[in-house]
Design an enzyme around this catalytic site. Structure first.
Site, PDB file in Angstrom:
ATOM      1  CB  THR B 157      -0.973   0.008   1.191  1.00  0.00           C
ATOM      2  OG1 THR B 157      -0.251  -0.118   2.414  1.00  0.00           O
ATOM      3  CG2 THR B 157      -1.981  -1.129   1.078  1.00  0.00           C
ATOM      4  CB  THR B 197       0.090  -2.723  11.533  1.00  0.00           C
ATOM      5  OG1 THR B 197      -0.809  -2.448  12.534  1.00  0.00           O
ATOM      6  CG2 THR B 197      -0.409  -2.195  10.225  1.00  0.00           C
TER       7      THR B 197
END
Lengths: 407, 407
Positions: B157, B197
């Site tokens: 991302t 994460t």
């Protein structure tokens, strides 16, 4: 007020306290860096200190002095520009040297002096330059609004403006005044015991015993200084001191609602001024957490949100990225049911049942978040626990200020 | 490697896995956003997920599927650009729709499909565009280094570069290969259960049972993904998946040190690559905490330092302001004795007995901190507890990236 330097009107100042502010030479800027309060008679005192296990030298001395004096203070001596923390035995000696000299200057016992320091950590405090400045402070000290204003300015470090608040209440037909001054713009994640990065000094002319003062102070701090956060860094020097001069001829015992409300208002105003003047702040955010299983749960969620870099940077960008709020709620450690969570930005419903609200309007949400001050309400559906908490965004300016502090 | 697109050499790739990466149309950029792994036969699988109480829809489905399949996976289907989190029942339906279509496309059971999503939270996932992209993925899938590289890129991302790591070990005379790919640059404060994460996929061709895989994975994650932090924001989507294809003809049972070491090396390399590519990062910092009362205490101090905005901004400025480290140690919640604390920046002694070291040289410390990578060692003098932890500075660029994410 006709004088631009006045931060409060003359009749708002509690009697019995003189104030002084001089340039001792600690701040490189040459601005006043040594601020003193002289109680005309021993004042009743209550103090709360940071929960950080690393405690600055003045806090060690303050505890000793408060214990020895039974909660009586004649002189408050605050230097800005040096925190006198992580300075070892030399730091303790420096703090005691200042107290000893202040006691001699103002004619009191050493243990009636309450020292405070704020500024850089880990740099030896040059006590001698503070001691040399004491005669000038004695010459200057007066019980005036001008001098109170000068005191409020001299305690500042990276603050962009002084912070004062006042209130009055009527006790037994007599007017009781409360006035406070505080500093703090970074390293703000207060955790005073029983649960501050700030120094705050609050004065009243009520007749009060130290133990009674302590009760009011603990209540006031919880809903004010302990309910704000800028960066979540709990300082080594946080101190809140409440002094009562007894000059008002109005005795306040425990449980007097009018006094408690007035004190709470002063403390909350000061705490909000700290948030508003936070380093690099462009948004002040009120968090209203409701429907938690307990007030403690609500508070834990508020603090997690207030310390999330992703949430705080979204606020800096006026960005209605509420997914970051959901993530922070989720990792707060509090037992929640995501499908019960509702989120409002002001009057705008953003999230319903843990998902995007059918009323979600990104443009409207974005416009709402462009305001300098806004509210976020989060309803958890778990119980009756709630809290209000004030915090800030995280901006590039915050990074600039803190990446260039000592070098 | 003669091909610039290759992230690993052809002979480093574990056998038994085909990879595909296509542009389904979720990312506005038009870059590949749907990455698949197809195990030629059902692979043994172990997975760890985020400890966040808000869990994305694919994680709910993953747990169900892993339970039903007994830890067997045929297809991994990763979309980037949308986290499918805080999307309610519609999000679960979307995840299941993708799994069902993938099962039909690749000829397996729906519960043998392992979905993952990463990207913005709270926006409905358009399952139909992923489903439409499946035939192209099937056409493209191959067990080649080129396709592995394409997979590693399509899962990204805000990352600026792909992250892969490989290792081999010899088990019973046979070569076992391990190769991993991961993504993650923000919302990085992993807390996988038993304590991520990030999305990380690690492949091996060893013959292993799911329960054995699970044991190795838990050990490897603790000293890698759970020992790094960028912003401390624990994501709703963190997942680490380890698959074993059994094509190597080498069986690995529990306790095989050579395999454990190789897996640990791959996971640590991937974790460090995440830190190095952290959003806006200009410094990568290795924290070595020693002399704590317990490893848990050492870890708590490392995490508090890693999450302190004041410490991280000081690093951004190459600022040897070690007082901020002392403050963070003090508010970590760990019982310490400040007078016992020693701090080193690399070989430079900064703090001794809780105060400035007599050897402190500000210019030398400042020069040391100008390096992109540096080490800070903190010795507490309380016991034998220790940890190593990797984190980053906090820069204006981090704020820019995160203040402009969705708007």
């Amino acid at each position: 007020m006709t004088n631009d330097n006045l931060l409060l009107s003359a009749d708002a100042l509690p009697g019995g306290f003189q104030f002084a502010a001089v340039t001792a030479g600690i701040k490189a800027s040459g601005k006043p860096d040594f601020a003193l309060v002289i109680a005309e008679a021993p004042a009743s005192a209550a103090a709360l200190y940071t929960a950080n296990r690393v405690q600055a030298a003045p806090l060690v001395v303050d505890r000793e002095h408060m214990a020895r004096s039974g909660g009586r203070v004649r002189v408050v001596a605050v230097n800005s520009g040096n925190a006198n923390c992580a300075t070892g035995e030399a730091g303790l000696r420096a703090a005691r040297e200042v107290c000893s000299a202040a006691a001699a200057t103002f004619g009191c016992e050493e243990h009636e002096v309450f020292p405070s320091s704020t500024g850089i950590i880990g740099v030896p405090l040059p006590a001698e330059i503070l001691v040399r400045a004491l005669p000038a402070a004695r010459e200057q000290a007066q019980a005036t609004a001008e001098q109170f204003s000068a005191f409020a300015r001299a305690i500042l470090t990276t603050d962009t403006k002084p912070k004062v608040a006042t209130a009055t209440c009527t006790i037994g037909g007599k007017t009781v005044r409360i006035a406070g001054a505080c500093k703090g713009a970074g390293m703000i994640g207060p955790q005073l015991v029983p649960h501050a990065t700030m120094l705050a000094y609050v004065f009243t002319d009520a007749v009060m015993e130290p133990a009674v003062l302590d009760g009011y102070l603990r209540g006031a701090v919880e809903q004010s200084f302990n309910s704000v956060s800028i960066d979540g860094d709990t300082s080594t020097n946080d101190t809140v001191l409440l002094l009562a001069s007894s000059t008002a001829d109005a005795r306040v015992e425990a449980g007097v609602e009018a006094f408690g409300a007035a004190l709470n208002a002063v403390c909350l105003s000061l705490a909000k001024q700290i948030v508003d003047d936070g380093e690099g702040v462009t948004h002040v955010v009120e968090l209203q957490i409701e429907g938690a299983a307990s007030d403690a749960d609500a508070r834990a969620i508020a603090k997690t949100i207030a310390h999330s870099p992703l949430v705080k940077t979204a606020w800096a960008g006026n960005d209605p990225n509420w997914g970051r709020l959901m993530a922070a709620i989720g990792y707060s450690g509090v037992a929640i049911v995501p499908e019960k969570v509702g989120i409002w930005f002001g009057e705008h419903e953003i999230c319903r049942y843990g998902g995007r609200s059918p009323l979600y309007d990104e443009a409207a949400a974005h416009a709402y978040l462009k305001q300098r001050e806004f509210s976020i309400r989060i309803v958890l559906g778990m119980g009756d626990g709630k809290c209000r908490f004030w915090t800030t965004d995280l901006t590039s300016e915050y990074v600039h200020i803190n990446a260039d502090y000592s070098t």
